[in-house]
Design an enzyme around this catalytic site. Sequence first.
Site, PDB file in Angstrom:
ATOM      1  N   HIS A   1       0.831  -1.208   0.000  1.00 24.55           N
ATOM      2  CA  HIS A   1       0.000   0.000   0.000  1.00 24.55           C
ATOM      3  C   HIS A   1       0.868   1.263   0.000  1.00 24.55           C
ATOM      4  O   HIS A   1       0.421   2.335   0.387  1.00 24.55           O
ATOM      5  CB  HIS A   1      -0.948   0.031   1.208  1.00 24.55           C
ATOM      6  CG  HIS A   1      -1.619  -1.274   1.478  1.00 24.55           C
ATOM      7  ND1 HIS A   1      -2.761  -1.677   0.827  1.00 24.55           N
ATOM      8  CD2 HIS A   1      -1.284  -2.295   2.308  1.00 24.55           C
ATOM      9  CE1 HIS A   1      -3.109  -2.876   1.251  1.00 24.55           C
ATOM     10  NE2 HIS A   1      -2.223  -3.283   2.135  1.00 24.55           N
TER      11      HIS A   1
ATOM     12  N   GLN B   1     -12.439 -13.926 -46.701  1.00 25.20           N
ATOM     13  CA  GLN B   1     -11.526 -13.239 -47.611  1.00 25.20           C
ATOM     14  C   GLN B   1     -10.217 -12.915 -46.893  1.00 25.20           C
ATOM     15  O   GLN B   1      -9.152 -12.891 -47.495  1.00 25.20           O
ATOM     16  CB  GLN B   1     -12.170 -11.954 -48.138  1.00 25.20           C
ATOM     17  CG  GLN B   1     -11.355 -11.306 -49.253  1.00 25.20           C
ATOM     18  CD  GLN B   1     -12.114 -10.198 -49.946  1.00 25.20           C
ATOM     19  OE1 GLN B   1     -12.060  -9.048 -49.495  1.00 25.20           O
ATOM     20  NE2 GLN B   1     -12.802 -10.528 -51.022  1.00 25.20           N
TER      21      GLN B   1
ATOM     22  N   SER C   1      15.459  19.889 -15.103  1.00 21.97           N
ATOM     23  CA  SER C   1      14.382  20.883 -15.091  1.00 21.97           C
ATOM     24  C   SER C   1      14.940  22.214 -15.553  1.00 21.97           C
ATOM     25  O   SER C   1      16.055  22.603 -15.176  1.00 21.97           O
ATOM     26  CB  SER C   1      13.798  21.022 -13.683  1.00 21.97           C
ATOM     27  OG  SER C   1      12.969  22.166 -13.584  1.00 21.97           O
TER      28      SER C   1
ATOM     29  N   SER D   1      -9.500  -2.063 -42.601  1.00 19.34           N
ATOM     30  CA  SER D   1      -8.262  -1.704 -43.287  1.00 19.34           C
ATOM     31  C   SER D   1      -7.586  -0.462 -42.703  1.00 19.34           C
ATOM     32  O   SER D   1      -6.425  -0.511 -42.303  1.00 19.34           O
ATOM     33  CB  SER D   1      -8.545  -1.486 -44.775  1.00 19.34           C
ATOM     34  OG  SER D   1      -7.369  -1.102 -45.445  1.00 19.34           O
TER      35      SER D   1
END
Length: 482
Positions: free
Chosen positions: A157, A239, A287, A332
């Site tokens: 936790h 197909q 930073s 497609s």
Amino acid sequence: MDAAEDEFMKYRSPLVSRYASKEMAYNFSDRKKFTTWRRLWIYLAKSEKALGLPITEAQVEEMESHSEDIDFGMAAEEERRLRHDVMAHVHTFAHCCPTAAPIIHLGATSCYVGDNTDLIVLRDGFDILLPKLARVIDRLANFAEKYADLPTLGFTHYQPAQLTTVGKRACLWLQDLAMDVRNLQRARDDLRFRGVKGTTGTQASFLQLFQGDHDKVEELDRLVTEMAGFKKAYLVTGQTYSRKVDIDSLSVLASLGATVHKICTDIRLLANLKEIEEPFEKEQIGSSAMPYKRNPMRAERCCSLARHLVALLSDPLQTASVQWLERTLDDSANRRISLPESFLTADIILSTLQNITEGLVVYPKVIERHIRHELPFMATENIIMAMVQAGGNRQDCHEKIRVLSQQAAAVVKQEGGDNDLLDRVQADPYFAPILGQLDALLDPKTFVGRAPQQVSRFLTEEVRPLLQPYKSKMDVKIELEL
């Protein structure tokens, strides 16, 4: 505006322009796609010739001599004219193979080249990813072995819990990655070829070509499948090959994404604690406003891309669910995006994670300080047991420890001080019988259970054997482009 500058006037996928490896970017390139189409037409012609159709050796040789020299400009113009990508490339191939033109694509449907190429590309994509994943596991296994005995706070936790070791925690990561290797290998090996099945999968056109000879149609399917490097073809298709194959492929990549997100989140949490850090370049800036910062940007990149990889799984799930009857074409456009992006994203994640695992930095003194803050509380049961063995009453000892623990906790939480529970124990005459045992009772190595032994056994029995097939590909290092 010159051509180079024009490139900056349109969107470019960062997956390719910023991150992906050359081999994976090529795997999903137009050149790979369309040269594979041509190879498939050659396989078909060779097989049809071998089974007796009137195809000459000169026609096959002409096709082979032009398998790579694609005129992409002509193909684009043909597609604008015909509105059909496969026929555009049939015409472009036929233009440079006039002798073979009558037999190119003989009996086939568009999915003969489209779907079979996709299956080849998926297979080759897995072949690119698997060694990269193996290298990540190898680097992390070395890390786990090195730190198998180093005690560290365990967290449940995200609260301090019983101690574990740095190496044992790495094995939790490794176990998930090992599952991913097996998942990717299984998905790769499960791939079959679509083969030559015709417009609705019935092979009717080929049965007509071979004048009703079912055996020759079966043999044609087998020959082309073998030439393409597959052991099996799907026995039935519409197909297209079943779009559930795409689910199988992308689900294992999404699962890998979940693994990597968890690992890199753990690294980010540990970086905040200053216990472990990813590599940081000498001149890297963390930073723009805070010069002291060392942000875990590699792990953050992995998490960011892993979320995309997990999210992409919804595409093949939905696509497979709406393939009406023998097929619809609404798959497609979606597959042109979801298939490449999944493999490109997985590729980037693994390259970045390899770079991280090759340079993870551990700060044992920081880890030790954190243990010192928490261990006195965790050692209270050991202190109670030692007092009982010295003749004390468990209930009395428990109450003493409870009171002193509450006082020490108040110092930590309310005053911001250090955990002084041990000082309180040492100052209380009640604990005089065990003062000489306190150092031993508080040795962190006695709190890690069998973690070091688990690391050793896990690496020996499960991890190292898993890496054997990739032994020759272990030496590749990653220089990350930031």
